[in-house]
Write a protein that holds these residues in place. Structure first.
Motif, PDB file in Angstrom:
ATOM      1  N   LEU A 191       0.929  -1.147   0.069  1.00 30.69           N
ATOM      2  CA  LEU A 191       0.218   0.084   0.132  1.00 30.69           C
ATOM      3  C   LEU A 191       0.915   1.113  -0.016  1.00 30.69           C
ATOM      4  O   LEU A 191       1.800   1.438   0.925  1.00 30.69           O
ATOM      5  CB  LEU A 191      -0.864   0.232   1.114  1.00 30.69           C
ATOM      6  CG  LEU A 191      -1.989  -0.803   1.412  1.00 30.69           C
ATOM      7  CD1 LEU A 191      -2.665  -0.791   2.465  1.00 30.69           C
ATOM      8  CD2 LEU A 191      -2.869  -0.543   0.286  1.00 30.69           C
ATOM      9  N   ALA A 192       0.538   2.131  -0.950  1.00 26.38           N
ATOM     10  CA  ALA A 192       1.273   3.395  -0.944  1.00 26.38           C
ATOM     11  C   ALA A 192       0.871   4.325   0.099  1.00 26.38           C
ATOM     12  O   ALA A 192       1.601   4.855   0.808  1.00 26.38           O
ATOM     13  CB  ALA A 192       1.317   4.215  -2.326  1.00 26.38           C
ATOM     14  N   THR A 193      -0.467   4.358   0.347  1.00 24.46           N
ATOM     15  CA  THR A 193      -1.061   5.078   1.397  1.00 24.46           C
ATOM     16  C   THR A 193      -2.306   4.151   1.743  1.00 24.46           C
ATOM     17  O   THR A 193      -2.784   3.412   0.919  1.00 24.46           O
ATOM     18  CB  THR A 193      -1.550   6.502   0.776  1.00 24.46           C
ATOM     19  OG1 THR A 193      -2.488   6.237  -0.258  1.00 24.46           O
ATOM     20  CG2 THR A 193      -0.526   7.382   0.707  1.00 24.46           C
ATOM     21  N   ASP A 246       2.620  -9.103  10.359  1.00 30.91           N
ATOM     22  CA  ASP A 246       3.148  -9.374   8.937  1.00 30.91           C
ATOM     23  C   ASP A 246       2.321  -8.927   7.837  1.00 30.91           C
ATOM     24  O   ASP A 246       1.316  -9.706   7.308  1.00 30.91           O
ATOM     25  CB  ASP A 246       3.041 -11.101   9.156  1.00 30.91           C
ATOM     26  CG  ASP A 246       1.497 -11.496   9.517  1.00 30.91           C
ATOM     27  OD1 ASP A 246       0.978 -10.503  10.055  1.00 30.91           O
ATOM     28  OD2 ASP A 246       1.445 -12.623   9.368  1.00 30.91           O
ATOM     29  N   PRO A 247       2.451  -7.665   7.575  1.00 31.37           N
ATOM     30  CA  PRO A 247       1.537  -7.040   6.468  1.00 31.37           C
ATOM     31  C   PRO A 247       1.738  -7.710   5.283  1.00 31.37           C
ATOM     32  O   PRO A 247       0.806  -7.483   4.374  1.00 31.37           O
ATOM     33  CB  PRO A 247       2.044  -5.709   6.450  1.00 31.37           C
ATOM     34  CG  PRO A 247       3.431  -5.701   7.072  1.00 31.37           C
ATOM     35  CD  PRO A 247       3.186  -6.717   8.104  1.00 31.37           C
ATOM     36  N   GLU A 248       2.832  -8.436   4.878  1.00 28.27           N
ATOM     37  CA  GLU A 248       2.974  -8.996   3.514  1.00 28.27           C
ATOM     38  C   GLU A 248       2.065 -10.108   3.322  1.00 28.27           C
ATOM     39  O   GLU A 248       1.931 -10.843   2.553  1.00 28.27           O
ATOM     40  CB  GLU A 248       4.613  -9.571   3.393  1.00 28.27           C
ATOM     41  CG  GLU A 248       4.791 -10.571   4.465  1.00 28.27           C
ATOM     42  CD  GLU A 248       5.259 -10.286   5.857  1.00 28.27           C
ATOM     43  OE1 GLU A 248       5.642 -11.220   6.730  1.00 28.27           O
ATOM     44  OE2 GLU A 248       5.233  -9.117   6.274  1.00 28.27           O
ATOM     45  N   ASN A 249       1.441 -10.846   4.604  1.00 32.36           N
ATOM     46  CA  ASN A 249       0.396 -11.884   4.550  1.00 32.36           C
ATOM     47  C   ASN A 249      -0.885 -11.395   4.781  1.00 32.36           C
ATOM     48  O   ASN A 249      -1.774 -12.189   5.089  1.00 32.36           O
ATOM     49  CB  ASN A 249       0.842 -12.839   5.759  1.00 32.36           C
ATOM     50  CG  ASN A 249       2.278 -13.440   5.257  1.00 32.36           C
ATOM     51  OD1 ASN A 249       2.631 -13.910   4.300  1.00 32.36           O
ATOM     52  ND2 ASN A 249       2.832 -13.762   6.503  1.00 32.36           N
ATOM     53  N   TRP A 250      -1.179 -10.363   4.415  1.00 26.09           N
ATOM     54  CA  TRP A 250      -2.641  -9.787   4.393  1.00 26.09           C
ATOM     55  C   TRP A 250      -2.875  -9.159   3.022  1.00 26.09           C
ATOM     56  O   TRP A 250      -2.099  -8.231   2.538  1.00 26.09           O
ATOM     57  CB  TRP A 250      -2.872  -8.806   5.460  1.00 26.09           C
ATOM     58  CG  TRP A 250      -2.922  -9.275   6.817  1.00 26.09           C
ATOM     59  CD1 TRP A 250      -1.853  -9.769   7.487  1.00 26.09           C
ATOM     60  CD2 TRP A 250      -3.821  -9.983   7.698  1.00 26.09           C
ATOM     61  NE1 TRP A 250      -1.972 -10.466   8.675  1.00 26.09           N
ATOM     62  CE2 TRP A 250      -3.397 -10.415   8.923  1.00 26.09           C
ATOM     63  CE3 TRP A 250      -5.257  -9.689   7.561  1.00 26.09           C
ATOM     64  CZ2 TRP A 250      -4.323 -10.635   9.864  1.00 26.09           C
ATOM     65  CZ3 TRP A 250      -6.041  -9.824   8.754  1.00 26.09           C
ATOM     66  CH2 TRP A 250      -5.647 -10.652   9.692  1.00 26.09           C
ATOM     67  N   ILE A 251      -4.195  -9.039   2.595  1.00 29.94           N
ATOM     68  CA  ILE A 251      -4.901  -8.503   1.526  1.00 29.94           C
ATOM     69  C   ILE A 251      -5.699  -7.489   1.947  1.00 29.94           C
ATOM     70  O   ILE A 251      -6.408  -7.612   2.991  1.00 29.94           O
ATOM     71  CB  ILE A 251      -5.333  -9.032   0.388  1.00 29.94           C
ATOM     72  CG1 ILE A 251      -6.437 -10.007   0.735  1.00 29.94           C
ATOM     73  CG2 ILE A 251      -3.893  -9.769  -0.317  1.00 29.94           C
ATOM     74  CD1 ILE A 251      -6.958 -10.716  -0.266  1.00 29.94           C
TER      75      ILE A 251
END
Length: 398
Positions: A286-288, A323-328
């Motif tokens: 996410l950019a923002t 772990d934001p890489e594991n969420w959408i």
């Protein structure tokens, strides 16, 4: 939704008929259905059926394109990566909500997807029971691509059995008889002959697998019709000290290989575009953070059956993720209560079910599954104490 068939169905519906329907549905089964089955099928118009088919094909084009394996490589958790992956999934399931687009049109919107089997046996039995109890017109079908009951079962056999005899192919789950979907296992056994075993029933000799059949004879396993989801055994850190470690290189074919459960999943959705796909992004990309978070849901990549989904998202929900890489982060879709019940509209989700036997160039859209909901989400936990909700099937004009 088809208004003419719906009107006739509702006019003739009674609670007594529904009770008879449930009795017929469970008659002769090894164990009764353990999940709620809705009072009604869904009846689709030709126009909406065609939109569903188009929406599904646009997604199939992505997951069958060259380079998809490279694109989805990070989807597979290292600890659950299984050896000897094949080149395509044998099953694909695409879940679409019946929604409104920005112009107010009723359209399908992709909600979930999986490279994993669904209720390919039960849905056939369910539709036949609806048809018998409620006199569903003969010009209505649950099949796509001009399939009939017999040609569908032939395609199912070709997918699961391939060139092998039924007793060489086992349907396997963690503890198969105790699963809520066990009714589908037993119906599949009835239709195509595959014995049902649990993970603990696997016997390893070298790189070969065996099981003991009903007569106590040890039989070689050439294929596993896999219904095991690793999430169900994740809590047991020492599981593979007690049973065969199915992740190792084994002389067995997987139908479908466990890695495809991850490749075709929520992980794939940020790579999809089009009118039938809600805007979806990896949280770590996410950019923002959007100003209108109330229009989004947060979904963990590695979970199933709606577990862990955050429906009402706050700013700190995103900031607190370890772990934001594991969420959408996925844009909410506007479900429309299009199924008319005796006391109001009901929301619908329709799952397109594909079969892809070895030797075929592409998957075949074969059958469907539908679910009705009055809650915030489709799942069981959001629909307790409601009627005209639960599992069902969609009929369409032949």
């Amino acid at each position: 939704m088809n208004p003419s068939v719906r009107t006739i169905f509702n006019q003739n519906f009674t609670e007594e008929k529904y009770a008879d329907f449930l009795v017929d549905l469970n008659a002769g089964l090894d164990k009764p259905v353990e999940f709620r089955v809705a009072e009604t099928p869904v009846f689709l118009t030709d126009d909406f059926r065609d939109k569903l088919v188009q929406a599904g094909q646009e997604i199939i084009d992505v997951v069958t394109a060259p380079g998809f394996k490279e694109l989805s490589e990070r989807a597979i958790p290292d600890k659950w990566r299984v050896a000897n992956e094949n080149d395509h999934p044998h099953f694909i399931a695409l879940d679409f909500g019946v929604c409104k687009d920005e112009a107010g049109n009723i359209v399908p919107k992709l909600i979930e997807m999986q490279g994993f089997p669904s209720l390919y046996g039960f849905q056939l039995h369910l539709a036949e029971t609806y048809r018998h109890t409620f006199n569903v017109p003969g010009n209505q079908t649950i099949f796509f691509n001009q399939l009939s009951k017999s040609s569908y079962i032939d395609l199912l056999k070709e997918t699961i059995l391939g060139p092998y005899q039924p007793d060489e192919v086992v349907l396997m789950d963690v503890n198969a008889p105790e699963q809520k979907t066990a009714v589908d296992f037993y119906l599949t056994e009835r239709y195509i002959g595959t014995p049902i075993i649990s993970l603990t029933d696997l016997i390893q000799e070298g790189d070969r697998l065996f099981y003991n059949n009903a007569n106590g004879e040890k039989k070689r396993i050439t294929r596993i019709y896999n219904r095991l989801i690793f999430d169900e055994i994740e809590s047991d850190q020492n599981i593979f000290d007690k049973v065969v470690d199915i992740r190792q290189p084994l002389d067995v074919e997987w139908i479908t290989h466990p890695n495809w459960f991850y490749r075709i999943s929520k992980y794939t959705m940020p790579f999809l575009k089009g009118n039938y796909v809600p805007q979806t992004q990896f949280v770590n990309k996410l950019a923002t953070i959007p100003d209108d978070l109330h229009n989004y849901v947060l979904k963990p990549l590695f979970s199933f059956a709606g577990q862990g989904v955050i429906i009402d998202v706050m700013d700190d929900d995103i900031e607190k993720l370890p772990d934001p890489e594991n969420w959408i982060l996925q844009q909410k879709v506007d479900y429309v209560p299009v199924v008319e019940s005796p006391d109001g509209g009901v929301k619908v989700e329709i799952r397109l079910l594909y079969l892809w036997p070895d030797g075929y160039n592409k998957p075949t859209l074969a059958i469907n599954l539908a679910r009705l909901s009055r809650g915030k989400m489709i799942g069981v936990r959001y629909n307790k104490d409601f009627d005209w909700v639960g599992g069902t099937v969609a009929f369409m004009h032949k």
